[in-house]
Design an enzyme around this catalytic site. Sequence first.
Site, PDB file in Angstrom:
ATOM      1  N   ASP A 203       4.424  -5.748   9.018  1.00 56.99           N
ATOM      2  CA  ASP A 203       3.328  -4.720   9.766  1.00 56.99           C
ATOM      3  C   ASP A 203       3.680  -3.264   9.536  1.00 56.99           C
ATOM      4  O   ASP A 203       4.777  -2.833   9.887  1.00 56.99           O
ATOM      5  CB  ASP A 203       3.187  -5.261  11.063  1.00 56.99           C
ATOM      6  CG  ASP A 203       1.869  -4.686  11.640  1.00 56.99           C
ATOM      7  OD1 ASP A 203       0.872  -5.328  11.447  1.00 56.99           O
ATOM      8  OD2 ASP A 203       1.973  -3.444  12.410  1.00 56.99           O
ATOM      9  N   ASN A 211      -4.531   7.385   9.567  1.00 55.69           N
ATOM     10  CA  ASN A 211      -5.680   7.290   9.182  1.00 55.69           C
ATOM     11  C   ASN A 211      -6.414   8.392  10.146  1.00 55.69           C
ATOM     12  O   ASN A 211      -7.581   9.214   9.786  1.00 55.69           O
ATOM     13  CB  ASN A 211      -6.407   5.993   9.582  1.00 55.69           C
ATOM     14  CG  ASN A 211      -6.203   5.033   8.471  1.00 55.69           C
ATOM     15  OD1 ASN A 211      -6.171   5.392   7.082  1.00 55.69           O
ATOM     16  ND2 ASN A 211      -6.219   3.674   8.694  1.00 55.69           N
ATOM     17  N   ASP A 220      -5.124   4.813   2.731  1.00 52.06           N
ATOM     18  CA  ASP A 220      -5.132   3.798   1.750  1.00 52.06           C
ATOM     19  C   ASP A 220      -3.689   4.058   0.728  1.00 52.06           C
ATOM     20  O   ASP A 220      -3.261   3.058   0.376  1.00 52.06           O
ATOM     21  CB  ASP A 220      -6.063   4.083   0.735  1.00 52.06           C
ATOM     22  CG  ASP A 220      -7.612   3.442   1.349  1.00 52.06           C
ATOM     23  OD1 ASP A 220      -7.607   2.875   2.488  1.00 52.06           O
ATOM     24  OD2 ASP A 220      -8.784   3.916   0.951  1.00 52.06           O
ATOM     25  N   ASP A 246      -2.817  -3.412   7.897  1.00 48.08           N
ATOM     26  CA  ASP A 246      -1.446  -3.031   7.805  1.00 48.08           C
ATOM     27  C   ASP A 246      -0.512  -4.156   7.782  1.00 48.08           C
ATOM     28  O   ASP A 246       0.662  -3.941   7.761  1.00 48.08           O
ATOM     29  CB  ASP A 246      -1.090  -2.078   9.155  1.00 48.08           C
ATOM     30  CG  ASP A 246      -1.185  -2.597  10.054  1.00 48.08           C
ATOM     31  OD1 ASP A 246      -1.711  -3.511  10.356  1.00 48.08           O
ATOM     32  OD2 ASP A 246      -1.277  -1.738  11.054  1.00 48.08           O
TER      33      ASP A 246
END
Length: 314
Positions: A203, A211, A220, A246
Amino acid sequence: MNNINFKNFTEAGQTVLKFLYQRFGYNLWMITRTEGDDWIVLQAEDNRYNVKSGQVFRWSDSFCSHMVQGKAPKIAPRSQDIPLYANAPIGKQVDIKAYIGQPLIKEDGSLFGTLCAIDPQPQSESIMKEAGLIDLLGQMLSYILQGELREVEQIRQRERFKEEALSDSLTGLFNRRAWNNLIGLEEERCKRYGHPTAILMIDLNNLKTVNDSLGHDAGDDLIQKAARALKNCVRSNDIVARLGGDEFAILSIENNLMNAELLVNRVLQAFAEVNVSAAIGLAMRNPTYGLFQAIKEADEKMYKHKKFLKSASY
């Protein structure tokens, strides 16, 4: 067993175990796999001991571990007369007074496991005359096994080609649906052959922050960097998937704990080189519970690692 065409190793094993029980008695006949110090029951014809497929014993405790080294006989109608058998720790777990064992061999000559039998009562010495038949059946199972193991990688490639349509558009990795499909297929092989297999759940730690602060294009880019790093760390027969957001996962096939831990270190190093922070959980498949339970265990370890990293950053 005349005029029988076996479809696969599992079917051949079931037929052989039934035949041997009907012919010789002995309350438990097994086909086993040895991996490290794990002695895994793949198949059992059990009429007393309550032994089931998937159970794991310690290889070093077993009669078979002495048999394959040539230190004790393959057939012992009165196993208590053989010191190594009389003192073997497994004899304290189950009542054994008679034993039969035969190695099952891989194509490279290394040990796969054993065909073996035990009984709580001493047996007739006449079984010694049947050594040739038992050896022949062990060789036959080894030959069938070797043929199947040669085909396994081709089968995996066909399965993955079929699942390629189920890929994550951003990374090109398998998506969650493909992951679940491939896990199910590999679990069946693990049950059949006892392959050791590792699960890594991964993770990313800072995707939301990226973001929010730099925009989704930067997020991205982070995901793609992580995906490339993962693909560069694994072997050709391993499976890498993006499960969503993620979260990533690796199925490391036919891999033991030591090498799986090295894989974790490679992933962490590769992530550090591209400035990606992630939490990782590792779990090995337990033959008793299977891959889906290993996924849950790896997921729990990943969240523990994530909490540790979060607390360490304060």
